[in-house]
Scaffold this active site. Sequence first.
Site, PDB file in Angstrom:
ATOM      1  N   HIS A   1      53.253  23.056  36.363  1.00 27.08           N
ATOM      2  CA  HIS A   1      52.665  24.154  35.587  1.00 27.08           C
ATOM      3  C   HIS A   1      51.645  23.676  34.554  1.00 27.08           C
ATOM      4  O   HIS A   1      50.529  24.182  34.475  1.00 27.08           O
ATOM      5  CB  HIS A   1      53.752  24.956  34.867  1.00 27.08           C
ATOM      6  CG  HIS A   1      54.813  25.487  35.787  1.00 27.08           C
ATOM      7  ND1 HIS A   1      54.517  26.059  37.000  1.00 27.08           N
ATOM      8  CD2 HIS A   1      56.157  25.535  35.679  1.00 27.08           C
ATOM      9  CE1 HIS A   1      55.636  26.444  37.585  1.00 27.08           C
ATOM     10  NE2 HIS A   1      56.639  26.130  36.806  1.00 27.08           N
TER      11      HIS A   1
ATOM     12  N   LYS B   1      58.164  25.624  44.521  1.00 29.11           N
ATOM     13  CA  LYS B   1      58.472  24.391  43.813  1.00 29.11           C
ATOM     14  C   LYS B   1      59.979  24.178  43.866  1.00 29.11           C
ATOM     15  O   LYS B   1      60.702  25.170  43.989  1.00 29.11           O
ATOM     16  CB  LYS B   1      57.951  24.450  42.387  1.00 29.11           C
ATOM     17  CG  LYS B   1      58.925  25.062  41.375  1.00 29.11           C
ATOM     18  CD  LYS B   1      58.487  24.825  39.968  1.00 29.11           C
ATOM     19  CE  LYS B   1      59.642  24.966  39.026  1.00 29.11           C
ATOM     20  NZ  LYS B   1      59.381  24.924  37.624  1.00 29.11           N
TER      21      LYS B   1
ATOM     22  N   GLU C   1      59.924  27.279  25.633  1.00 25.00           N
ATOM     23  CA  GLU C   1      60.965  28.234  26.025  1.00 25.00           C
ATOM     24  C   GLU C   1      62.027  28.243  24.944  1.00 25.00           C
ATOM     25  O   GLU C   1      62.318  27.199  24.343  1.00 25.00           O
ATOM     26  CB  GLU C   1      61.615  27.795  27.341  1.00 25.00           C
ATOM     27  CG  GLU C   1      60.675  27.823  28.533  1.00 25.00           C
ATOM     28  CD  GLU C   1      61.360  27.261  29.770  1.00 25.00           C
ATOM     29  OE1 GLU C   1      61.923  28.046  30.536  1.00 25.00           O
ATOM     30  OE2 GLU C   1      61.351  26.028  29.943  1.00 25.00           O
TER      31      GLU C   1
ATOM     32  N   HIS D   1      53.601  29.613  40.231  1.00 26.20           N
ATOM     33  CA  HIS D   1      53.416  30.997  39.785  1.00 26.20           C
ATOM     34  C   HIS D   1      52.578  31.097  38.511  1.00 26.20           C
ATOM     35  O   HIS D   1      52.073  32.165  38.183  1.00 26.20           O
ATOM     36  CB  HIS D   1      54.755  31.736  39.656  1.00 26.20           C
ATOM     37  CG  HIS D   1      55.595  31.281  38.518  1.00 26.20           C
ATOM     38  ND1 HIS D   1      56.500  30.260  38.623  1.00 26.20           N
ATOM     39  CD2 HIS D   1      55.668  31.704  37.241  1.00 26.20           C
ATOM     40  CE1 HIS D   1      57.094  30.077  37.467  1.00 26.20           C
ATOM     41  NE2 HIS D   1      56.608  30.933  36.618  1.00 26.20           N
TER      42      HIS D   1
ATOM     43  N   ASP E   1      59.876  19.109  36.109  1.00 24.52           N
ATOM     44  CA  ASP E   1      60.060  20.554  36.252  1.00 24.52           C
ATOM     45  C   ASP E   1      58.878  21.353  35.704  1.00 24.52           C
ATOM     46  O   ASP E   1      58.591  22.444  36.202  1.00 24.52           O
ATOM     47  CB  ASP E   1      61.356  20.976  35.518  1.00 24.52           C
ATOM     48  CG  ASP E   1      61.737  22.421  35.794  1.00 24.52           C
ATOM     49  OD1 ASP E   1      61.797  22.779  36.988  1.00 24.52           O
ATOM     50  OD2 ASP E   1      61.959  23.184  34.837  1.00 24.52           O
TER      51      ASP E   1
ATOM     52  N   LYS F   1      62.563  23.106  26.080  1.00 26.06           N
ATOM     53  CA  LYS F   1      63.556  24.190  26.091  1.00 26.06           C
ATOM     54  C   LYS F   1      64.218  24.267  24.724  1.00 26.06           C
ATOM     55  O   LYS F   1      64.198  23.305  23.959  1.00 26.06           O
ATOM     56  CB  LYS F   1      64.613  23.902  27.156  1.00 26.06           C
ATOM     57  CG  LYS F   1      64.055  24.008  28.563  1.00 26.06           C
ATOM     58  CD  LYS F   1      65.150  24.033  29.596  1.00 26.06           C
ATOM     59  CE  LYS F   1      64.585  24.199  30.968  1.00 26.06           C
ATOM     60  NZ  LYS F   1      63.986  25.520  31.187  1.00 26.06           N
TER      61      LYS F   1
ATOM     62  N   ARG G   1      71.472  32.961  56.118  1.00 22.98           N
ATOM     63  CA  ARG G   1      72.672  32.609  56.893  1.00 22.98           C
ATOM     64  C   ARG G   1      73.730  33.709  56.915  1.00 22.98           C
ATOM     65  O   ARG G   1      74.458  33.845  57.888  1.00 22.98           O
ATOM     66  CB  ARG G   1      73.297  31.359  56.278  1.00 22.98           C
ATOM     67  CG  ARG G   1      72.949  30.115  57.026  1.00 22.98           C
ATOM     68  CD  ARG G   1      73.687  28.949  56.470  1.00 22.98           C
ATOM     69  NE  ARG G   1      73.714  28.972  54.999  1.00 22.98           N
ATOM     70  CZ  ARG G   1      74.054  27.948  54.252  1.00 22.98           C
ATOM     71  NH1 ARG G   1      74.403  26.822  54.824  1.00 22.98           N
ATOM     72  NH2 ARG G   1      74.061  28.009  52.945  1.00 22.98           N
TER      73      ARG G   1
HETATM   74  P1  NAD Z   1      69.498  30.287  46.401  1.00 22.59           P
HETATM   75  O1  NAD Z   1      70.465  29.167  46.569  1.00 22.59           O
HETATM   76  O2  NAD Z   1      69.850  31.402  45.485  1.00 22.59           O
HETATM   77  O3  NAD Z   1      69.212  30.938  47.835  1.00 22.59           O
HETATM   78  C1  NAD Z   1      69.022  30.173  48.973  1.00 22.59           C
HETATM   79  C2  NAD Z   1      68.852  31.072  50.184  1.00 22.59           C
HETATM   80  O4  NAD Z   1      68.703  30.243  51.326  1.00 22.59           O
HETATM   81  C3  NAD Z   1      70.027  32.003  50.474  1.00 22.59           C
HETATM   82  O5  NAD Z   1      69.524  33.218  50.964  1.00 22.59           O
HETATM   83  C4  NAD Z   1      70.767  31.276  51.610  1.00 22.59           C
HETATM   84  O6  NAD Z   1      71.474  32.149  52.479  1.00 22.59           O
HETATM   85  C5  NAD Z   1      69.594  30.671  52.341  1.00 22.59           C
HETATM   86  N1  NAD Z   1      69.992  29.525  53.152  1.00 22.59           N
HETATM   87  C6  NAD Z   1      70.581  28.378  52.757  1.00 22.59           C
HETATM   88  N2  NAD Z   1      70.794  27.565  53.830  1.00 22.59           N
HETATM   89  C7  NAD Z   1      70.326  28.221  54.917  1.00 22.59           C
HETATM   90  C8  NAD Z   1      70.257  27.929  56.310  1.00 22.59           C
HETATM   91  N3  NAD Z   1      70.724  26.787  56.819  1.00 22.59           N
HETATM   92  N4  NAD Z   1      69.684  28.834  57.119  1.00 22.59           N
HETATM   93  C9  NAD Z   1      69.207  30.003  56.640  1.00 22.59           C
HETATM   94  N5  NAD Z   1      69.242  30.328  55.345  1.00 22.59           N
HETATM   95  C10 NAD Z   1      69.807  29.459  54.495  1.00 22.59           C
HETATM   96  O7  NAD Z   1      68.117  29.619  45.990  1.00 22.59           O
HETATM   97  P2  NAD Z   1      66.884  30.294  45.205  1.00 22.59           P
HETATM   98  O8  NAD Z   1      67.144  30.201  43.748  1.00 22.59           O
HETATM   99  O9  NAD Z   1      66.607  31.640  45.771  1.00 22.59           O
HETATM  100  O10 NAD Z   1      65.706  29.277  45.500  1.00 22.59           O
HETATM  101  C11 NAD Z   1      65.021  29.203  46.742  1.00 22.59           C
HETATM  102  C12 NAD Z   1      63.908  28.174  46.621  1.00 22.59           C
HETATM  103  O11 NAD Z   1      62.978  28.604  45.632  1.00 22.59           O
HETATM  104  C13 NAD Z   1      64.394  26.803  46.160  1.00 22.59           C
HETATM  105  O12 NAD Z   1      63.595  25.803  46.760  1.00 22.59           O
HETATM  106  C14 NAD Z   1      64.124  26.830  44.664  1.00 22.59           C
HETATM  107  O13 NAD Z   1      63.931  25.538  44.142  1.00 22.59           O
HETATM  108  C15 NAD Z   1      62.854  27.633  44.601  1.00 22.59           C
HETATM  109  N6  NAD Z   1      62.631  28.317  43.328  1.00 22.59           N
HETATM  110  C16 NAD Z   1      63.522  29.224  42.869  1.00 22.59           C
HETATM  111  C17 NAD Z   1      63.270  29.873  41.668  1.00 22.59           C
HETATM  112  C18 NAD Z   1      64.224  30.920  41.147  1.00 22.59           C
HETATM  113  O14 NAD Z   1      63.859  31.564  40.154  1.00 22.59           O
HETATM  114  N7  NAD Z   1      65.371  31.138  41.739  1.00 22.59           N
HETATM  115  C19 NAD Z   1      62.110  29.613  40.931  1.00 22.59           C
HETATM  116  C20 NAD Z   1      61.208  28.674  41.447  1.00 22.59           C
HETATM  117  C21 NAD Z   1      61.477  28.049  42.632  1.00 22.59           C
END
Ligand code: NAD
Length: 484
Positions: free
Chosen positions: A240, A148, A216, A178, A235, A331, A51
Amino acid sequence: MVSRVIPVEPFDLVIIGGTGDLARRKILPALYQRFVAGQIGKESQIIGAARSEMETESYRSFAAEAIREFTDTDEVKPRKLAAFLKLVSYVTLDAKGEAGWTTLSGMVQENRIRAFYFSVGPSLFGDLAKRLQKYGMAEDDCRIVVEKPFGRDLATAKELNRILARHFDESQIYRIDHYLGKETVQNLMAVRFGNMLFEPLWNSQYVDHIQITVAESVGVGGRGGYYDRAGAMRDMVQNHLMQLFCLIAMEPPAKFEPDSVRDEKLKVIRALEHVKPENIVRGQYDGDGQNPGYRNEVENRDSTTETFVALKAHISNWRWAGTPFYLRTGKRLRDRASEIAVVFKDAPHSIFDEDAGRHHNILTIRLQPNEGIELGVTIKEPGPGGMRLVDVPLDMSFAEVLGPDEADFPDAYERLIMDVIRGNQTLFMRGDEVEAAWAWTDPIIAEWQAAGTEPEPYDPGGSGPEEALFLMHRDGRRWREIKP
Ligand code: NAD
């Protein structure tokens, strides 16, 4: 030993949510590493989409910073990084509106592999799938990658599957866990199915029990908001631990290819018995002098969310009838250590006198840290002191056997993203697998909720609540020590 890097075909990968935490910590560094390894060629495109209003140059700076911060290698080489960044561009895109979609569809190229990584919350999956189709990008050869959590129960997982199935065939959907990308997890399959030695013994006649531990040392940290609605069962266990469980328990697939492997995993989940409340322990970590307890961390003084689960599971099939599987995750435990231990039965009769002691073999698959496989065997204690027996490890630490370079495994995300590009779904979860895992998990969570019981408190830095130790002790067994 020299490993071969086989370059993948040129591709366009769109990271939707490209400015998020996952893109920063995992996806961009993984792509960079594969580029440095020579697996990704200069014709490929990596498009960040999110966004935020941003130009490509700013996104390249964002990517460079992420790579410098989260790449494990000693040093990120400026020239390599500059070459990689030429592949990277950015488009401002709204998943819920029309902004940016025409631009994106003009950027991805026809007649080449296209992958769309949904690195956003699952509430946006439907909007993204719909717009990819509307703007002509959801053709047969395109792939989508989803993260996930895949639902929070059976109903929501079914709904997500239904939404995705409206626009994509199952063969286009890559559901990431993963853990399946870890080198040792795949080695588990190589050890089981590439050797004659183990498979004949891999059943309830010879295996006393199996332990799976994913421990963890950290707490929930900044993920408290999400975690408090999820808990360890949703979770960690549903995904996993369940995946590890399936790989250790499944029948040999006819071939190492996606549906053969996933069919066998599914059969394991479907053969799982319901876990009775007396065979499951939930825990929640307390605070100590240095760290707050869970409830303070998530700012919910009444939270009954579990940060620890230990359970005893049984599989109702010929191979495993009578062999319990003990699963444990938590954890703020003593260490960050994950392993699977296959504990074999004692020899049926000891020819040695009692001084020799009783011994059994344990095959340990260490997932982290120090990935490796260790087989405990019994030998004579050296020296003239009579026939005393001692257990010693036959240690296949990959770093020692293969040399440090070969044992420097790619991160799970590197392997999994390359598998998406290669079109290989073997290490991704199929929709029916995910649903079956929720169908097993849901009644357990429902029983907790109906009983209204609180999780057992446990001290940080240990091995979880005492009740988890009793779960094993009352069966005459004990957990392995949590240690790296
Ligand atoms: P985050 O909140 O850091 O990032 C979300 C991203 O989505 C941002 O780039 C934001 O700009 C974009 N976004 C949000 N609404 C939007 C819209 N309407 N249009 C376009 N883009 C939009 O989240 P994250 O931590 O990067 O996680 C992303 C996904 O991965 C989630 O489903 C999360 O559960 C999963 N996940 C994350 C991790 C991790 O380590 N961060 C690990 C496993 C799974």
